[in-house]
Design a protein around this motif. Structure first.
Motif, PDB file in Angstrom:
ATOM      1  N   GLN A 407       0.859  -1.093  -0.070  1.00 47.33           N
ATOM      2  CA  GLN A 407      -0.008   0.008   0.130  1.00 47.33           C
ATOM      3  C   GLN A 407       0.697   1.085  -0.010  1.00 47.33           C
ATOM      4  OE1 GLN A 407      -3.385  -0.138  -0.514  1.00 47.33           O
ATOM      5  NE2 GLN A 407      -3.498   2.046  -0.364  1.00 47.33           N
ATOM      6  N   ASN A 408       2.148   1.102   1.010  1.00 49.47           N
ATOM      7  CA  ASN A 408       2.687   2.445   0.934  1.00 49.47           C
ATOM      8  C   ASN A 408       3.554   2.441  -0.569  1.00 49.47           C
ATOM      9  OD1 ASN A 408       2.253   2.610   3.478  1.00 49.47           O
ATOM     10  ND2 ASN A 408       3.978   1.569   4.301  1.00 49.47           N
ATOM     11  N   ALA A 409       3.836   1.310  -1.173  1.00 54.75           N
ATOM     12  CA  ALA A 409       4.540   1.613  -2.542  1.00 54.75           C
ATOM     13  C   ALA A 409       3.447   2.131  -3.558  1.00 54.75           C
ATOM     14  CB  ALA A 409       5.101  -0.080  -2.713  1.00 54.75           C
ATOM     15  N   LYS A 410       2.074   1.615  -3.395  1.00 50.72           N
ATOM     16  CA  LYS A 410       1.495   2.117  -4.472  1.00 50.72           C
ATOM     17  C   LYS A 410       1.292   3.696  -4.380  1.00 50.72           C
ATOM     18  CE  LYS A 410      -3.571   1.417  -5.869  1.00 50.72           C
ATOM     19  NZ  LYS A 410      -4.654   0.859  -5.421  1.00 50.72           N
ATOM     20  N   ALA A 411       1.361   4.104  -3.077  1.00 52.73           N
ATOM     21  CA  ALA A 411       1.082   5.586  -2.532  1.00 52.73           C
ATOM     22  C   ALA A 411       2.279   6.557  -3.179  1.00 52.73           C
ATOM     23  CB  ALA A 411       0.950   5.702  -1.229  1.00 52.73           C
ATOM     24  N   MET A 412       3.399   5.908  -2.951  1.00 59.93           N
ATOM     25  CA  MET A 412       4.616   6.546  -3.476  1.00 59.93           C
ATOM     26  C   MET A 412       4.546   6.493  -5.183  1.00 59.93           C
ATOM     27  SD  MET A 412       7.500   4.666  -1.100  1.00 59.93           S
ATOM     28  CE  MET A 412       8.914   5.130  -1.562  1.00 59.93           C
ATOM     29  N   ALA A 413       4.060   5.399  -5.804  1.00 56.81           N
ATOM     30  CA  ALA A 413       4.038   5.472  -7.407  1.00 56.81           C
ATOM     31  C   ALA A 413       3.020   6.455  -7.907  1.00 56.81           C
ATOM     32  CB  ALA A 413       3.674   3.927  -7.759  1.00 56.81           C
ATOM     33  N   GLU A 414       1.911   6.689  -7.000  1.00 54.08           N
ATOM     34  CA  GLU A 414       1.112   7.547  -7.268  1.00 54.08           C
ATOM     35  C   GLU A 414       1.708   8.923  -7.219  1.00 54.08           C
ATOM     36  OE1 GLU A 414      -2.644   9.184  -8.380  1.00 54.08           O
ATOM     37  OE2 GLU A 414      -1.730   6.949  -8.672  1.00 54.08           O
ATOM     38  N   VAL A 415       2.411   9.316  -6.300  1.00 55.44           N
ATOM     39  CA  VAL A 415       3.120  10.649  -6.152  1.00 55.44           C
ATOM     40  C   VAL A 415       4.111  10.743  -7.256  1.00 55.44           C
ATOM     41  CG1 VAL A 415       4.810  11.684  -4.737  1.00 55.44           C
ATOM     42  CG2 VAL A 415       3.002  10.554  -3.675  1.00 55.44           C
ATOM     43  N   VAL A 416       4.779   9.790  -7.710  1.00 56.17           N
ATOM     44  CA  VAL A 416       5.696   9.721  -8.817  1.00 56.17           C
ATOM     45  C   VAL A 416       4.867  10.136 -10.206  1.00 56.17           C
ATOM     46  CG1 VAL A 416       7.148   8.731 -10.470  1.00 56.17           C
ATOM     47  CG2 VAL A 416       7.336   8.394  -7.904  1.00 56.17           C
ATOM     48  N   ARG A 417       3.759   9.556 -10.375  1.00 55.08           N
ATOM     49  CA  ARG A 417       2.869   9.717 -11.398  1.00 55.08           C
ATOM     50  C   ARG A 417       2.173  11.247 -11.469  1.00 55.08           C
ATOM     51  NH1 ARG A 417      -2.171   9.971 -13.205  1.00 55.08           N
ATOM     52  NH2 ARG A 417      -3.038   9.863 -11.000  1.00 55.08           N
ATOM     53  N   GLN A 418       1.862  11.553 -10.580  1.00 54.22           N
ATOM     54  CA  GLN A 418       1.341  13.114 -10.290  1.00 54.22           C
ATOM     55  C   GLN A 418       2.425  14.068 -10.688  1.00 54.22           C
ATOM     56  OE1 GLN A 418      -1.139  13.529  -6.997  1.00 54.22           O
ATOM     57  NE2 GLN A 418      -2.519  12.143  -7.395  1.00 54.22           N
ATOM     58  N   LEU A 419       3.853  13.874 -10.112  1.00 57.80           N
ATOM     59  CA  LEU A 419       4.928  14.828 -10.325  1.00 57.80           C
ATOM     60  C   LEU A 419       5.530  14.926 -11.996  1.00 57.80           C
ATOM     61  CD1 LEU A 419       6.888  14.488  -6.984  1.00 57.80           C
ATOM     62  CD2 LEU A 419       5.195  16.283  -7.607  1.00 57.80           C
ATOM     63  N   GLY A 421       6.483  15.676 -15.395  1.00 59.23           N
ATOM     64  CA  GLY A 421       6.185  17.047 -15.827  1.00 59.23           C
ATOM     65  C   GLY A 421       6.381  18.301 -15.072  1.00 59.23           C
ATOM     66  N   THR A 422       6.226  18.059 -13.975  1.00 55.35           N
ATOM     67  CA  THR A 422       6.720  19.394 -12.843  1.00 55.35           C
ATOM     68  C   THR A 422       8.217  19.639 -12.760  1.00 55.35           C
ATOM     69  OG1 THR A 422       6.747  17.919 -10.930  1.00 55.35           O
ATOM     70  CG2 THR A 422       4.730  18.825 -11.684  1.00 55.35           C
ATOM     71  N   GLY A 423       9.117  18.508 -12.845  1.00 62.00           N
ATOM     72  CA  GLY A 423      10.497  18.880 -12.673  1.00 62.00           C
ATOM     73  C   GLY A 423      10.780  18.165 -11.635  1.00 62.00           C
ATOM     74  N   PHE A 424       9.966  17.764 -10.546  1.00 59.43           N
ATOM     75  CA  PHE A 424      10.506  17.054  -9.220  1.00 59.43           C
ATOM     76  C   PHE A 424      10.358  15.566  -9.602  1.00 59.43           C
ATOM     77  CE2 PHE A 424       8.511  21.157  -8.140  1.00 59.43           C
ATOM     78  CZ  PHE A 424       9.333  21.563  -7.045  1.00 59.43           C
ATOM     79  N   THR A 425      11.373  14.832  -8.811  1.00 59.00           N
ATOM     80  CA  THR A 425      11.471  13.532  -9.266  1.00 59.00           C
ATOM     81  C   THR A 425      10.509  12.511  -8.301  1.00 59.00           C
ATOM     82  OG1 THR A 425      13.213  13.361  -7.549  1.00 59.00           O
ATOM     83  CG2 THR A 425      13.801  13.671  -9.971  1.00 59.00           C
ATOM     84  N   GLY A 426      10.437  13.197  -7.174  1.00 54.59           N
ATOM     85  CA  GLY A 426       9.412  12.346  -6.200  1.00 54.59           C
ATOM     86  C   GLY A 426      10.235  11.058  -5.655  1.00 54.59           C
TER      87      GLY A 426
END
Length: 453
Positions: A407-419, A421-426
């Motif tokens: 569940q934590n890994a899924k949340a981290m992957a979701e953060v990466v997906r939303q970032l 094009g923003t220039g942040f790697t997450g």
């Protein structure tokens, strides 16, 4: 003479003796009037514990009797022990940072020795016994061609005997102030038959053992039994449950009250029962006894009115819950963990996490100290090779389960997906893999050029 060292020492010994005698006299006075070290905290009623039925002093035998005969006490000891030993530790040579997949020769020898003698299971058994008493012991059986009362020498370790506090007592002490072991036991007495848990126990061993052959688990001086703080609550709980069972039994016994009117002639009753007048009372008691013993028995009241004597039995749930909560809080274990699912409710996630933290603290604290005491003894006497440094490793009970990790890994992957094009790697891929306990990918594991679908 006043400057004579021997004279000064004798004066000090006399003074110490006087102080000790005064303390003993004070303790006897307190016991005589129902007070003592563990007596009630109130000053108004000094005999309160006597009235409540609480014992003034406790010994190992009180604790082991409670552990063996009280279901909640038994459950608490086993819950904590079994969770603390949910998996076995392992020993690594060097520091904690040197825990690698490559096993050294010393690590292999220790692992094979502990596995061959089932030492971790023996240690778990000693840990359980230590929680009942102040301490327990591990008696080392070494093939060194020496008697048990002689100091240990290098040899093959062939067995380990877990011992209760009631079986293992210090009998001799190091009285040399110049010694580094001053004040410690030099000899132990092992009376195996003192604590018998088997229905048909074999003849118990009775031997004097040199201190080098005994590894103490816990603290033989200031160890605190797990059940000590809650002992008064256990006594009260026993009263609640015992009174409840007695009330149900008395109601089920169908005690009867037969009421005759004023016109009833006892001689007519005796004649109807076929007995003499002086035997009427015994005949009626026999009839009532037959009624209570037989499921299909009936009675003839001879004109009297029979009514059962029934008492209203209060529900014990509220007083039981209060006492059980006190007991569990003293052992620092959530109540739902101690009683399981018997109440129809599962322990909450927070309860489980709190219990895991409590047992993990035992692992890294007292259990780590006890295990090192055993390994140090084995190295000291050449049972295993001595190394400059070693570390006892254990898995972390507070670590999240695989479902939580995913569940934590899924949340981290979701953060990466939303970032994107923003220039942040997450988060990096390796950081997400580490969340679920996976190693980073090597260059050879990554798909190269020409990789298709």
């Amino acid at each position: 003479m006043a400057t004579d060292p021997d004279y000064q020492q004798r004066v000090q010994m006399v003074a110490n003796s006087i102080v000790a005698e005064r303390r003993i006299a004070e303790q006897r006075t307190r016991l005589a009037y129902g007070s003592g070290f563990n007596d009630t905290a109130g000053n108004k009623r000094s005999r309160a514990w006597v009235d409540y039925g609480f014992p003034n002093t406790l010994s190992f035998w009180d604790y082991i009797n409670l552990y063996q005969r009280n279901s909640l006490a038994h459950a608490i000891v086993h819950r904590i022990t079994e969770k603390s030993w949910e998996d076995e530790p392992w020993v690594v040579e060097g520091s904690e940072a040197e825990n690698t997949d490559t096993e050294t020769r010393w690590e292999r020898d220790v692992r094979q020795l502990f596995k061959r003698l089932n030492l971790w299971q023996k240690f778990q058994d000693a840990d359980r016994r230590r929680q009942v008493g102040m301490y327990s012991g591990l008696i080392l059986q070494v093939a060194d061609d020496r008697q048990w009362h002689e100091e240990l020498e290098a040899g093959e370790l062939v067995g380990v005997i877990p011992a209760w506090q009631g079986q293992l007592r210090p009998t001799q002490w190091d009285t040399n102030p110049e010694s580094v072991t001053y004040g410690r036991p030099t000899m132990w007495q092992y009376q195996e038959a003192e604590v018998e848990t088997a229905e048909y126990p074999p003849p118990g061993r009775s031997v004097t053992i040199h201190h080098s052959r005994v590894v103490i688990v816990g603290d033989y001086r200031e160890g605190v039994p797990l059940l000590e703080a809650a002992y008064n609550d256990f006594v009260s709980l026993e009263k609640v449950l015992g009174a409840l069972g007695e009330s149900y039994w008395k109601n089920a016994a169908r005690q009867l009250n037969v009421e005759y009117n004023a016109d009833t002639d006892p001689r007519q009753l005796a004649e109807a029962a076929g007995v003499a007048l002086e035997d009427l009372h015994e005949a009626l008691n026999g009839m009532f006894a037959d009624l209570n013993q037989g499921l299909d028995a009936g009675m003839v009241s001879f004109g009297g009115k029979a009514t059962p004597l029934v008492a209203n039995v209060p529900q014990p749930q509220e007083p039981y819950t209060v006492l059980a909560q006190n007991i569990c809080s003293s052992a620092m274990i959530p109540m739902k963990i101690a009683v399981g699912n018997q109440t129809g409710e599962r322990a909450s996630t927070e309860d489980q996490h709190d219990f895991n933290r409590r047992c993990q603290s035992r692992r890294t604290g007292e259990l780590m100290t006890d295990v090192r005491r055993l390994i140090d003894r084995l190295m000291e006497y050449g049972i295993i090779d001595a190394v400059p440094e070693y570390h006892v490793m254990w898995t972390d009970l507070t670590e999240s389960g695989m479902a939580d990790k995913l569940q934590n890994a899924k949340a981290m992957a979701e953060v990466v997906r939303q970032l994107i094009g923003t220039g942040f790697t997450g988060f990096t891929e390796d950081e997400i893999r580490a969340t679920v306990g996976m190693e980073p990918l090597d260059a050879g594991d990554l798909p190269g050029e020409g990789f298709e679908d």
